[in-house]
Motif scaffolding. Structure first.
Motif, short mmCIF file in Angstrom:
data_model
loop_
_atom_site.label_atom_id
_atom_site.label_comp_id
_atom_site.label_asym_id
_atom_site.label_seq_id
_atom_site.Cartn_x
_atom_site.Cartn_y
_atom_site.Cartn_z
N SER A 159 46.24 31.74 45.34
CA SER A 159 45.07 31.97 46.18
C SER A 159 44.82 30.98 47.13
O SER A 159 44.26 31.57 48.50
N GLU A 160 45.10 29.63 47.24
CA GLU A 160 45.31 28.92 48.26
C GLU A 160 46.18 29.29 49.38
O GLU A 160 45.91 29.28 50.57
N ASP A 186 35.32 29.71 36.28
CA ASP A 186 34.13 29.59 37.29
C ASP A 186 34.83 29.72 38.52
O ASP A 186 34.47 30.32 39.64
N ARG A 187 35.93 28.94 38.85
CA ARG A 187 36.61 28.81 40.11
C ARG A 187 37.35 29.91 40.43
O ARG A 187 37.35 30.33 41.58
N LEU A 188 38.07 30.66 39.58
CA LEU A 188 38.70 31.95 39.87
C LEU A 188 37.62 33.03 40.35
O LEU A 188 37.77 33.74 41.28
N ARG A 197 41.32 38.16 50.20
CA ARG A 197 42.59 38.38 49.70
C ARG A 197 43.03 38.47 48.28
O ARG A 197 44.28 38.85 47.85
N TYR A 198 42.01 38.14 47.45
CA TYR A 198 42.29 37.54 46.29
C TYR A 198 41.29 38.38 45.11
O TYR A 198 40.22 38.40 45.29
N GLY A 199 41.74 38.92 43.99
CA GLY A 199 40.95 39.51 43.04
C GLY A 199 41.39 39.26 41.82
O GLY A 199 42.50 39.53 41.29
N TRP A 200 40.63 38.50 40.96
CA TRP A 200 40.92 38.18 39.56
C TRP A 200 40.37 39.38 38.33
O TRP A 200 38.99 39.68 38.55
N LEU A 201 41.06 39.95 37.68
CA LEU A 201 40.69 41.11 36.90
C LEU A 201 40.27 40.37 35.60
O LEU A 201 39.86 41.11 34.59
N GLY A 202 40.77 39.11 35.09
CA GLY A 202 40.51 38.84 33.77
C GLY A 202 41.73 39.27 33.13
O GLY A 202 42.52 39.85 33.51
N PRO A 203 41.65 38.97 31.74
CA PRO A 203 42.65 39.52 30.95
C PRO A 203 42.49 41.07 30.65
O PRO A 203 41.43 41.62 30.61
N LEU A 204 43.44 41.98 30.89
CA LEU A 204 43.74 43.37 30.52
C LEU A 204 44.64 43.50 29.26
O LEU A 204 45.54 42.61 28.99
N PRO A 205 44.43 44.88 28.76
CA PRO A 205 45.32 45.13 27.71
C PRO A 205 46.98 45.07 28.46
O PRO A 205 46.95 45.77 29.75
N ARG A 206 47.85 44.84 27.66
CA ARG A 206 49.26 44.68 28.07
C ARG A 206 49.57 45.89 28.87
O ARG A 206 50.50 45.92 29.96
N THR A 267 51.94 24.75 48.96
CA THR A 267 51.17 25.90 49.44
C THR A 267 51.66 26.50 50.65
O THR A 267 51.84 27.52 50.60
N ALA A 268 52.04 25.65 51.53
CA ALA A 268 52.81 26.09 52.90
C ALA A 268 53.66 26.76 52.67
O ALA A 268 54.21 27.78 53.38
N ALA A 269 54.83 26.34 51.96
CA ALA A 269 55.87 27.08 51.77
C ALA A 269 55.98 28.27 51.01
O ALA A 269 56.54 29.45 51.49
N LEU A 270 54.86 28.44 49.88
CA LEU A 270 54.53 29.73 49.43
C LEU A 270 54.01 30.54 50.52
O LEU A 270 54.58 31.99 50.59
N ALA A 271 53.13 30.10 51.23
CA ALA A 271 52.64 30.88 52.31
C ALA A 271 53.63 31.47 53.35
O ALA A 271 53.75 32.79 53.73
#
Length: 326
Positions: A159-160, A186-188, A197-206, A267-271
């Motif tokens: 996310s960063e 809470d942070r998610l 750009r970021y969406g957390w859906l929580g746990p989902l069925p496999r 983080t910078a390398a991932l971006a």
């Protein structure tokens, strides 16, 4: 044979150990064996114990060994057993010396073991049947992040990184995974609200989690270490290219020459890697697709089944005096 699979495997858990234990149990049943999956040794008699996670299965290994000293034991080492090393992982080496066979999930895992244990260690790469899915969305460059929010997964790194992308980027992240601590949840949730750009859906069925993966253009793995992540296997089965931290667990599965690595915690390398992949800069995305397609056969279920069949044939004769369940 009557086989017990023991380890940190709560019923219906979608955490990696639970997924692995259930798959192994079905594989062993398909080979004609009677299999029970439990968290702790139940005191019954079995021909073989498969202990998933050396440290967390220590009590089961000791109790089973005390009750049936001639019965063979197979110990499967997880990422938190192996990395950063066995001592730091809390693994009692005497347990591994008792094992008829040791299993690691990718070749680099062998390097974490004392030389005297490597001859009885087998690499068994995890498997997954091909995963079909929808075509990727045209209006965005969707990235799948399938990770439960534990510190070892470095769950906020992605996310960063996407916050640092140019405003013109079409990258979006879909994060699927549960949490164990309220503060990270809470942070998610806050990140999902504040970061477009970021969406957390929580746990989902496999099946739903795998559907998210299959429709995505990339899978990202940000872990500090892994023993051999199921999600890498799943991405290869789905034909989804992977961007991963350069850790032994991923290098063992994808190869030293794989183009999609970035340094742990950078983080910078991932971006930069994500930006290059989105635009196929210098052919990066094309190369990732080709490299992952070339490795797809390595996760074929038939290979894993054959590997376990060979291992069982080796493990039982090691304890020649053991006559099995009667």
């Amino acid at each position: 044979m009557r086989i017990l699979v023991a380890g940190p495997v709560p019923a219906a858990s979608d955490y990696g150990n639970g997924v692995t234990a259930r798959r192994w149990a079905q594989l062993l049943r398909d080979l004609g064996h009677e299999v029970r999956v439990v968290r702790d040794y139940d005191g019954e008699r079995y021909d073989l114990l498969v202990a998933l996670h050396a440290r967390k299965s220590e009590a089961a290994i000791r109790a089973f060994s005390a009750d049936w000293p001639e019965a063979p034991i197979v110990v499967a080492l997880t990422g938190t057993d192996l990395y950063p090393d066995l001592v730091a992982g809390g693994v009692d080496l005497s347990l591994l010396e008792r094992a008829a066979r040791i299993v690691v999930l990718q070749p680099q895992g062998l390097l974490q073991l004392p030389p005297e244990l490597r001859s009885r260690t087998r690499v068994i790469t995890q498997s997954m049947p091909p995963i079909d899915g929808e075509e990727p969305a045209e209006d965005r460059f969707e990235i799948a992040f399938l990770a439960h929010a534990r510190p070892v997964k470095d769950p906020l790194r992605l996310s960063e990184a996407v916050r640092a992308l140019p405003s013109s980027s079409r990258i979006t992240v879909t994060h699927v995974g549960g949490v164990r601590e309220d503060d990270i949840g809470d942070r998610l949730r806050a990140e999902s609200i504040e970061n477009p750009r970021y969406g957390w859906l929580g746990p989902l069925p496999r099946p739903e989690a795998l559907a998210v993966l299959a429709r995505s253009r990339l899978l990202v793995l940000t872990s500090l270490h892994e023993g051999g992540a199921n999600v890498v296997t799943e991405a290869l089965a789905a034909g989804v290219p992977i961007v991963s931290t350069r850790i032994p667990g991923s290098v063992g599965l994808l190869g030293e020459d794989y183009a999609g690595y970035f340094p742990v915690g950078d983080t910078a390398a991932l971006a930069a890697v994500l930006d290059a992949a989105e635009h196929d800069r210098d052919g990066l995305y094309t190369r990732l697709r080709w490299q992952c397609a070339a490795r797809r056969a390595s996760v074929d279920p038939g290979r894993e089944t054959e590997a376990w069949e060979r291992l069982l044939a080796e493990a039982i004769p090691v304890n020649a005096g053991y006559k099995g369940v009667r």
